[in-house]
Enzyme design. Structure first.
Site, short mmCIF file in Angstrom:
data_model
loop_
_atom_site.label_atom_id
_atom_site.label_comp_id
_atom_site.label_asym_id
_atom_site.label_seq_id
_atom_site.Cartn_x
_atom_site.Cartn_y
_atom_site.Cartn_z
N ASP A 1 -8.13 11.23 11.49
CA ASP A 1 -8.09 10.86 10.07
C ASP A 1 -8.76 9.51 9.85
O ASP A 1 -8.26 8.66 9.13
CB ASP A 1 -6.63 10.84 9.58
CG ASP A 1 -6.54 11.00 8.07
OD1 ASP A 1 -7.53 11.44 7.46
OD2 ASP A 1 -5.48 10.67 7.50
N GLY B 1 0.83 -1.21 0.00
CA GLY B 1 0.00 0.00 0.00
C GLY B 1 0.85 1.24 0.00
O GLY B 1 2.02 1.21 0.38
N ASP B 2 0.27 2.31 -0.46
CA ASP B 2 0.96 3.58 -0.29
C ASP B 2 -0.05 4.68 0.00
O ASP B 2 -1.20 4.62 -0.40
CB ASP B 2 1.87 3.94 -1.47
CG ASP B 2 1.10 4.17 -2.75
OD1 ASP B 2 -0.12 4.05 -2.72
OD2 ASP B 2 1.73 4.49 -3.76
N GLY B 3 0.39 5.62 0.79
CA GLY B 3 -0.47 6.73 1.14
C GLY B 3 0.20 8.01 0.71
O GLY B 3 1.10 8.00 -0.13
N VAL C 1 4.99 4.51 2.18
CA VAL C 1 4.70 3.27 1.44
C VAL C 1 4.78 2.13 2.44
O VAL C 1 5.52 2.20 3.42
CB VAL C 1 5.68 3.00 0.28
CG1 VAL C 1 5.40 3.88 -0.90
CG2 VAL C 1 7.11 3.12 0.72
N VAL C 2 3.99 1.11 2.20
CA VAL C 2 3.94 0.01 3.16
C VAL C 2 4.28 -1.29 2.44
O VAL C 2 3.71 -1.59 1.38
CB VAL C 2 2.55 -0.07 3.83
CG1 VAL C 2 2.51 -1.20 4.83
CG2 VAL C 2 2.21 1.25 4.51
N LYS D 1 6.15 0.07 7.35
CA LYS D 1 5.73 1.38 6.80
C LYS D 1 6.96 2.27 6.70
O LYS D 1 7.66 2.48 7.69
CB LYS D 1 4.68 1.99 7.74
CG LYS D 1 4.20 3.36 7.34
CD LYS D 1 2.98 3.76 8.16
CE LYS D 1 2.61 5.22 7.96
NZ LYS D 1 1.36 5.59 8.63
N1 LIG Z 1 -0.28 -2.72 8.88
C1 LIG Z 1 -0.65 -2.75 7.61
N2 LIG Z 1 -0.90 -3.92 6.99
C2 LIG Z 1 -1.30 -3.94 5.70
N3 LIG Z 1 -1.47 -2.84 4.94
C3 LIG Z 1 -1.23 -1.67 5.50
C4 LIG Z 1 -0.81 -1.54 6.85
N4 LIG Z 1 -0.66 -0.24 7.13
C5 LIG Z 1 -0.98 0.42 6.01
N5 LIG Z 1 -1.32 -0.42 5.02
C6 LIG Z 1 -1.73 -0.06 3.65
O1 LIG Z 1 -0.95 1.01 3.21
C7 LIG Z 1 -1.76 2.14 2.92
C8 LIG Z 1 -1.03 3.38 3.31
O2 LIG Z 1 -0.69 3.31 4.67
P1 LIG Z 1 -0.89 4.56 5.62
O3 LIG Z 1 -2.33 4.99 5.55
O4 LIG Z 1 -0.38 4.23 6.96
O5 LIG Z 1 0.07 5.60 4.87
P2 LIG Z 1 0.06 7.16 4.97
O6 LIG Z 1 0.95 7.70 3.93
O7 LIG Z 1 0.31 7.56 6.39
O8 LIG Z 1 -1.45 7.41 4.62
P3 LIG Z 1 -2.18 8.75 4.34
O9 LIG Z 1 -2.36 8.79 2.84
O10 LIG Z 1 -3.48 8.56 5.07
O11 LIG Z 1 -1.31 9.84 4.86
C9 LIG Z 1 -3.07 1.92 3.66
O12 LIG Z 1 -4.16 2.56 3.05
C10 LIG Z 1 -3.18 0.41 3.64
O13 LIG Z 1 -3.80 0.01 2.43
#
Ligand SMILES: Nc1ncnc2c1ncn2[C@@H]1O[C@H](COP(=O)(O)OP(=O)(O)OP(=O)(O)O)[C@@H](O)[C@H]1O
Length: 823
Positions: free
Chosen positions: A625, A511-513, A517-518, A533
């Site tokens: 959020d 995943g990435d937000g 990136v995760v 993450k």
């Molecule tokens: N523990 C986890 N296990 C599996 N997938 C995860 C996990 N944590 C996050 N993800 C995936 O990764 C994506 C991005 O993670 P996260 O929301 O923590 O990133 P972010 O960059 O902080 O997000 P945002 O866009 O809300 O700022 C999530 O929407 C989810 O799909």
């Protein structure tokens, strides 16, 4: 559920409405022979009169916390620190065994560099041929324009033999470039085009000594709806390209490359838009007038213009007249002149109050002038923060913190100077800031690729709409791709920094937000699978305190329905968080797959979320959020779905002195009105978001959205608190869950449910299976909150595409709008 229980409304709210047929479920919608618009009722949750009447139950049927029944078929496992002893926890059985937290920060100096080389070679693109402007007597200046370009990444095939054609083509490019760079009139351009067409015609009918010329068809491709794109010349090698699919793929690559290589010289305005104008790639090609869709390469006519589109909806734009927006590098002078005039005017009569009628809540993004990638700050403008131009400049100065001091000049990315308060509320919402002595550089108004994400996120103008397309499809693609099988991250991302590489094996991107990136990783020692993450350095700079706050909060939390942090590291300016791995993805992706979640699943998900929120709220933590993307799907051993709350990147602790939070942050579609109003807020903002989520999962679209994709619309809808349960989507959904939604999405935070009240709601308690009397009561209640209003029916795709209303939700995710986090 005792059948004898009776219900009453403690306000005469239903009295104004006549009895309606139970189960009719259309909210008064008049289905006028399938014609739009439809009429539906909207409910208002705002205003003093809208305090929610609660049911008075003479004999409460439940004595203990009933929601615990949800998962009661499995043995309860109590997590340490859990505030609720009756917490249902069959999901807990699936939790990975936890390791003791190791909170040591490891600072490792070795820098891990990722290189992204993205050079595509497309041999057919004509703009990259050696210019031979002399063929058409173009002056030397034209050629100079070319000579300053980056080296061509492609060349004409057979360049040794088709000189005439290559010359002709490059002449067109040279002329167009000249026209743009110097602001030449369209007439000159048209004249030159005519000459070229004539040349083309001659070549086509020329002597048979040039058979290869006849083979290639000279085509010009435009982007659907892009009025600024002047088209791309393309030589279609008929003997090479025989079907549409490879042609469309090649065109897509060419158009993307075109953006990267040539924008610097000829295009400012659309710098962000371009890579996103065709969000799903090229799926359709139309004739330039939209009259026909091209289905076979044979249908292309030499010299013809064609429009590439991602969708089958042709957008009628006068493509052949497309012209670049004019810009000059004398912007700074122009600006100074304007400012001078303004100053003079102000010194004579300074208006006591600026007119602010046009002010509406909107988030602007301000790029700090300097070396790229530049810092991009967000700031919410509303009636409070935008009382005057000077006030906005002052606030931006304190947020942006230019090295050169106060902000003296601001420009939109299209080069328009910002001179009045109203200029902040026009189409553009991204601005570049300069101090008094800062010099403008030619590429200041170009957004670097590393900056795209921040600039694109949450903006409401044309730039936002298009840049949104650039980020969301990427994410969608990677998620779908990754989840359909095991995909090893690409070469650049295959390695963790040495310290972590020793411990973990990288498996795949999950995943990435906006900030992180995760990855899925495997612990090399005990083979435990984890999520890693990674918050990379560009997202860390200036936000260290936020990430430290996230870590501090995560370390305090231990709950079945919250994703567990195991460990974390700080390496080479990047953060690495080892988290509990949730394999089923997030609720957003789930919703996209299933389109709508049945009430039975929704009630379980809301129970998980309610318990997670009750837990953190009791600890004085506000998540801020809560959204579909931050709820990760889990399944218990009976195959029942639940969710776990993730991403505490915006979480904050409530002030100890019973104060309120005031930082404007969150994700637009989920943001509560009190956040936008800047009146101070608390835990109830999470409850509002929970209501938005409940609404969205039941029907597949959120309650608040803007008709035109702008935040103005969205925010005013949120602040009015008006939303509807439109037919037919809501026809099959119970009245009792609609009642609950009204209690969650209530503009008055005081009257809005708390997490505890959410968990004790009748629909929740009874797992959605309420008794008929209650359902009837709920119907009367909901109907009493509605007034009839016309509403356009919107296609499902509109809501479920991350590029439309749903991605408004995620665009600003995790990004503080303007102020630093409390505490
Ligand atoms: N523990 C986890 N296990 C599996 N997938 C995860 C996990 N944590 C996050 N993800 C995936 O990764 C994506 C991005 O993670 P996260 O929301 O923590 O990133 P972010 O960059 O902080 O997000 P945002 O866009 O809300 O700022 C999530 O929407 C989810 O799909």
């Amino acid at each position: 559920m005792p059948q004898t229980s009776t219900w009453e409304i403690d306000e005469a709210s239903a009295s104004t409405h006549g009895p309606s047929t139970p189960g009719s479920g259309n909210n008064g919608i008049m289905n006028g022979a399938n014609t739009l618009p439809r009429v539906t009722k909207r409910c208002s949750t705002s205003g003093k009169t809208s305090n929610i009447p609660r049911f008075k139950r003479p004999h409460p049927p439940h004595t203990s916390r009933p929601h615990s029944a949800i998962l009661s078929s499995s043995p309860a496992v109590h997590r340490k620190n859990s505030p609720s002893t009756s917490t249902p926890t069959s999901f807990a059985n699936r939790r990975l065994s936890q390791q003791p937290h190791q909170h040591a920060h490891s600072h490792i100096n070795q820098f891990h560099t990722y290189n992204h080389h993205n050079n595509h070679h497309t041999p057919v693109i004509e703009e990259h041929t050696t210019p031979r402007a002399s063929v058409l007597n173009l002056n030397q200046a034209h050629q100079n324009v070319f000579s300053t370009r980056t080296p061509p990444f492609g060349s004409m095939p057979n360049s040794g033999t088709n000189t005439a054609e290559a010359s002709m083509t490059s002449s067109v490019c040279a002329m167009e470039t000249e026209g743009t760079a110097t602001g030449n009139s369209g007439d000159e351009l048209a004249e030159s085009r005519d000459m070229v067409s004539e040349m083309q015609r001659r070549c086509r009918i020329g002597p048979s000594g040039y058979p290869h010329l006849l083979k290639a068809k000279r085509l010009r491709f435009y982007r659907n709806g892009d009025q600024y794109f002047k088209g791309l010349q393309y030589a279609l090698q008929c003997d090479r390209v025989k079907s549409m699919q490879p042609l469309m793929e090649e065109l897509m690559k060419v158009l993307n490359n075109y953006n990267v290589s040539f924008l610097i010289f000829i295009r400012f305005q659309t710098a962000i838009c371009d890579s996103t104008a065709l969000p799903h790639g090229i799926r359709h090609i139309f004739t330039i007038d939209g009259a026909y869709r091209i289905t076979s390469v044979d249908q292309f006519e030499d010299g013809g213009g064609y429009v590439c589109s991602s969708t089958d909806a042709f957008k009628p734009v006068d493509y052949s007249r497309a012209a670049e927006p004019s810009w000059r590098l004398t912007l700074a002078n122009r600006y100074n002149r304007h400012l001078e005039t303004k100053k003079l005017a102000l010194s004579v009569v300074e208006p006591a109050h600026e007119n602010t009628d046009f002010v509406f809540p909107r988030i602007i993004k301000v790029i700090r002038n300097g070396v790229k990638p530049r810092r991009i700050s967000r700031h919410l403008l509303n009636k409070k923060t935008a009382k005057s131009f000077d006030q906005v400049l002052r606030e931006l100065t304190s947020i942006v913190k230019l090295d050169s001091g106060a902000i003296r000049k601001l420009f939109t990315l299209s080069g328009r100077p910002v001179l009045t308060l109203q200029d902040f509320f026009r189409e553009d919402d991204v601005f570049v800031a300069y101090g008094g002595n800062d010099k403008m550089a030619a590429d200041d108004l170009l957004v670097a690729s590393e900056e795209h994400k921040s600039v694109g996120a949450g903006s409401s103008s044309k730039i936002r709409r298009t840049s949104r397309r650039s980020t969301m499809p990427n994410r969608n693609e990677s998620l779908r791709h990754d989840r359909s099988g095991s995909v090893i991250p690409d070469q650049d991302q295959q390695r963790l920094p040495p310290l972590l590489d020793e411990k973990f094996k990288l498996v795949r991107l999950i995943g990435d937000g906006n900030t992180a990136v995760v990855y899925e990783v495997v612990d090399k020692i005990n083979q435990d699978r984890r999520a890693m993450k990674v918050i990379a350095r560009e997202n860390v700079i200036g936000k260290e305190h936020l990430i430290e706050m996230e870590l501090a909060i995560l370390q305090k939390i231990d709950h079945t329905f919250i994703v567990q942090l195991y460990d974390h590291w700080f390496v080479d300016d990047s953060y690495y968080l080892s988290l509990e791995l949730i394999e089923m993805g997030d609720l957003f992706e789930h919703l996209r797959r299933v389109r709508r979640v049945p009430e039975r699943d929704a009630v379980r998900m809301m129970t998980c979320l309610g318990q997670a929120l009750e837990y953190i709220h009791e600890l004085g933590i506000v998540h801020r959020d809560v959204k579909l993307e931050n709820l990760l799907i889990v399944k218990d051993e009976y195959g029942e779905l639940g969710v776990k709350l993730a991403d505490f990147g915006l979480a904050a602790e409530m002030p100890k002195d019973f104060g309120v939070l005031s930082t404007i942050c969150g994700t637009p579609t989920y943001v509560a009105p009190e956040v936008l109003n800047k009146t101070g807020y608390g835990c109830k903002v999470d409850i509002w978001a929970a209501g938005v989520i409940l609404y969205a999962i039941l029907v597949g679209f959120p309650p608040f959205q803007s008709s035109d994709g702008s935040e103005q619309d969205l925010f005013s809808a949120i602040m009015s608190g008006e939303f509807s349960f439109p037919s037919p989507s809501w026809d099959d959904v119970s009245w009792s869950v609609r009642h609950l939604i009204l209690c969650l999405i209530h503009t008055d935070a005081f009257h809005r449910y708390s997490a505890g009240e959410l968990l004790n709601d009748e629909w929740m308690v009874n797992l959605g299976d309420v008794d008929p009397e209650y359902e009837d009561w709920a119907r009367l209640f909901v109907q009493s909150r509605m007034h009839v209003e016309e509403e356009q029916e919107t296609p499902y795709e509109y809501y479920t595409s991350r590029r439309t209303s749903m991605d408004e939700l995620s665009e600003s995710a995790g990004v503080e709008f303007s102020f630093s986090r409390e505490g």
